[in-house]
Each structure stands twice: as structure tokens, then as C-alpha cells.
Design an enzyme around this catalytic site. Structure first.
Site, short mmCIF file in Angstrom:
data_model
loop_
_atom_site.label_atom_id
_atom_site.label_comp_id
_atom_site.label_asym_id
_atom_site.label_seq_id
_atom_site.Cartn_x
_atom_site.Cartn_y
_atom_site.Cartn_z
N HIS A 37 0.71 -1.35 -0.04
CA HIS A 37 0.10 0.00 -0.22
C HIS A 37 0.80 1.16 0.10
CE1 HIS A 37 -2.87 -2.86 2.36
NE2 HIS A 37 -3.61 -2.36 1.14
N GLY A 147 -3.09 -1.79 -6.54
CA GLY A 147 -1.89 -2.93 -6.82
C GLY A 147 -2.26 -3.99 -7.95
N GLN A 153 -9.38 -7.04 -10.01
CA GLN A 153 -10.16 -5.80 -9.79
C GLN A 153 -9.69 -4.88 -10.54
OE1 GLN A 153 -10.76 -4.73 -5.36
NE2 GLN A 153 -8.74 -3.70 -5.61
O1 PAF Z 1 -8.47 -3.99 -2.91
C1 PAF Z 1 -9.29 -3.24 -1.95
O2 PAF Z 1 -8.41 -3.04 -0.64
C2 PAF Z 1 -10.62 -3.05 -2.04
O3 PAF Z 1 -11.26 -3.65 -2.79
C3 PAF Z 1 -10.77 -1.77 -2.24
C4 PAF Z 1 -10.16 -1.17 -3.76
C5 PAF Z 1 -10.43 -0.65 -1.53
C6 PAF Z 1 -12.22 -1.36 -2.18
O4 PAF Z 1 -12.93 -1.69 -0.97
#
Ligand code: PAF
Length: 283
Positions: A37, A147, A153
Site C-alpha cells: 500500500h 496494486g 479488480q
Molecule cells: O483492494 C482493496 O483493498 C479493496 O477492494 C478496495 C479497492 C479498497 C475497495 O474496498
């Protein structure tokens, strides 16, 4: 660095920032932050005048109640990690703040949301689209950072941004790995020491499998990865597919795409880990 819990307050702050001509970078997270992160935040700080990080464990994207209940929540620690890297605002709303009423929107994001994670976690990507669209509406970022560990996603969020014509650039950032190769994830802290040691097998096996291209067929590589990981007690592959990195459709021959990528989900004990690897292009 300011921690903001109300939607109105963060909106007001960001209106002022935009009026002052500052660009806004956004890193949406569910907290339990790790170096992966932080690398997204560092990229945002480089690219933008102001960086906002959201920390919100979004209930609508969990299809497994116990996963939601046990998801690590470490706000104090997260703030300490974010302070030195140049994040200006942490947006950490409560569930009531984000969902005063249930969100009943149903997104139709096409095949990229239906395959792999879409098939194994019903409703997951709809929940991701719900929360990310809300967050984008609140923060109105110029750039948003995700990421590549969650490869699918990113494809789903790009599809949503395109469908809703949202004026935000989606920026994908490389997976960060532990020294033994394990992809960094908030879930890793739920592994027992023994499982943690075994979990590195996922990345090692994926890496080894890239050396078989193009001599071994797609089917042979898939078999090798699944058998090698499943051979280890406590490890079980949920799925492993080699897909076109743009469409996420499974490929049957290395020459089917110039962008082959292997996507895997493995249960290590009860902890569900995901990872992916890019294969050399032979097209
Ligand atoms: O990847 C994540 O941590 C989650 O899916 C996100 C993008 C913050 C949405 O809740």
C-alpha cells in the site's frame, strides 16, 4: 496529515484543494496497510499535489461473513505508516457514513467481472464497484492507484470508470513481494508461522512455471502449478487460469495473446491468498 471521518468534511476540504489548483491522487484501501500500500501512496505523492488514502473495510464486497469479521483493523498503526510518506488526508468513514441506506445498485460490468474471482466470489465485484464509485464521487481524484496483486479488480474498476464516464485515471502499480516471494497482502498476518513458510510456494511455483514457456503447453503449465501447490499439506488451489491480460478470457495456446497472465487463488489453511504472474509473450 489529517484523519477525516465525515463525507461532508472531506468533500469541503477537497473542493478547497481543487480551487487552489492542486491535483488529487487517491489510494483506496481497507486498511491493515503494508509496504505494498505504501508503494501506491509513494507513487501518488510523486504524481499529485495532494494524496488522499481511504481506509474502509467495505462490507458489501465480502461474500463470506467470517472473512469480514476477521479482516484486520489497525487504524492507529495505519496512520503511523502513512504520516512519513506524505499522505495529506486519511478518509476513514464509518459504515453508517458510507451506507446510510443499503446500496442496491447492480453493476453490469461484463465478462471481466464474471470470470475467475467473479465466478468464485458472487457479488464481490459488485460490492467493489459500489464502494469505489462512491469513493470516487466523494474524492473526485485526478488519479487513483491500485496494486496489480488484485489484477482482475483493476480490470473491473477500469470497466466501471469507462461505463460511468468518470474523469479519473486508473494507475496500476507492481506487486510488492516479501523476500521469499510471497505477494504482500493484509491477509498474510492471518497465516500461522507454519502456513506463512509454506505460502512462499505460490510465488516460487508461478515463477518456475514461466521458464516452461513455450515448450510446455498451457494445459501442462496449469497442471504443474496446481499439482505442485496441492502436493503441500494445508495448501489447496481454488483456481489457476492463464488468461489474456486485457480481456481476462482463458487462452488455450501461448500464441492466443501477446499478454498471457496466470491468475491464482490458493487456500493456505483457511486464508485465501491471490497472486498472478506475467508469462513471456511468444506472439
Ligand atoms: O483492494 C482493496 O483493498 C479493496 O477492494 C478496495 C479497492 C479498497 C475497495 O474496498
Amino acid at each position: 496529515m489529517k484523519v477525516v471521518k465525515s463525507i461532508k468534511e472531506i468533500k469541503d476540504i477537497l473542493v478547497s484543494e481543487r480551487e487552489a489548483g492542486r491535483t488529487i491522487g487517491f489510494v483506496p484501501t481497507m486498511g491493515a496497510l503494508h509496504a505494498g500500500h505504501i508503494s501506491l501512496v509513494e507513487q501518488s505523492v510523486k504524481d499529485n499535489d495532494v494524496t488522499v488514502v481511504s481506509i474502509f473495510v467495505n462490507p458489501t464486497q465480502f461474500n463470506d461473513k467470517s472473512d469480514l469479521l476477521t479482516y484486520p483493523r489497525t487504524l492507529g498503526q495505519d496512520c503511523q505508516l502513512l504520516e512519513p510518506v506524505g499522505c495529506e488526508y486519511i478518509f476513514a468513514p464509518s459504515e453508517e457514513e458510507m451506507y446510510p441506506q443499503p446500496d442496491t445498485r447492480v453493476f453490469q460490468l461484463g465478462r471481466v467481472a464474471e470470470v475467475m474471482e467473479g465466478a468464485h466470489r458472487p457479488g464481490h465485484f459488485n460490492g467493489v464497484a459500489q464502494v469505489v464509485s462512491k469513493l470516487f464521487d466523494i474524492v473526485k481524484p485526478d488519479n487513483a492507484y491500485f496494486g496489480e496483486k488484485d489484477f482482475q479488480q483493476i480490470a473491473v474498476i477500469r470497466a466501471m470508470v469507462e461505463q460511468l464516464h468518470l474523469p479519473v485515471h486508473i494507475i496500476d502499480c507492481p506487486i510488492l513481494r516479501e523476500p521469499d516471494g510471497l505477494a504482500m497482502s493484509s491477509r498474510n498476518i492471518r497465516l500461522t508461522p507454519g502456513q506463512r513458510q509454506k505460502a512462499s510456494l505460490i510465488a516460487c511455483t508461478l515463477k518456475e512455471s514461466t521458464t516452461f514457456v513455450p515448450e510446455k503447453s498451457i494445459q501442462e503449465v496449469i497442471r504443474f502449478v496446481i499439482d505442485t501447490i496441492n502436493h503441500e499439506p494445508e495448501m489447496e488451489v481454488e483456481y489457476f487460469q492463464i488468461v489474456d491480460g486485457n480481456t481476462l478470457e482463458a487462452i488455450t495456446d501461448w500464441s492466443d495473446t501477446a499478454y498471457p497472465i496466470g491468475c491464482i487463488t490458493v487456500f493456505c489453511g483457511k486464508v485465501r491468498l491471490i497472486d498472478n504472474i506475467k508469462y513471456p509473450s511468444v506472439k
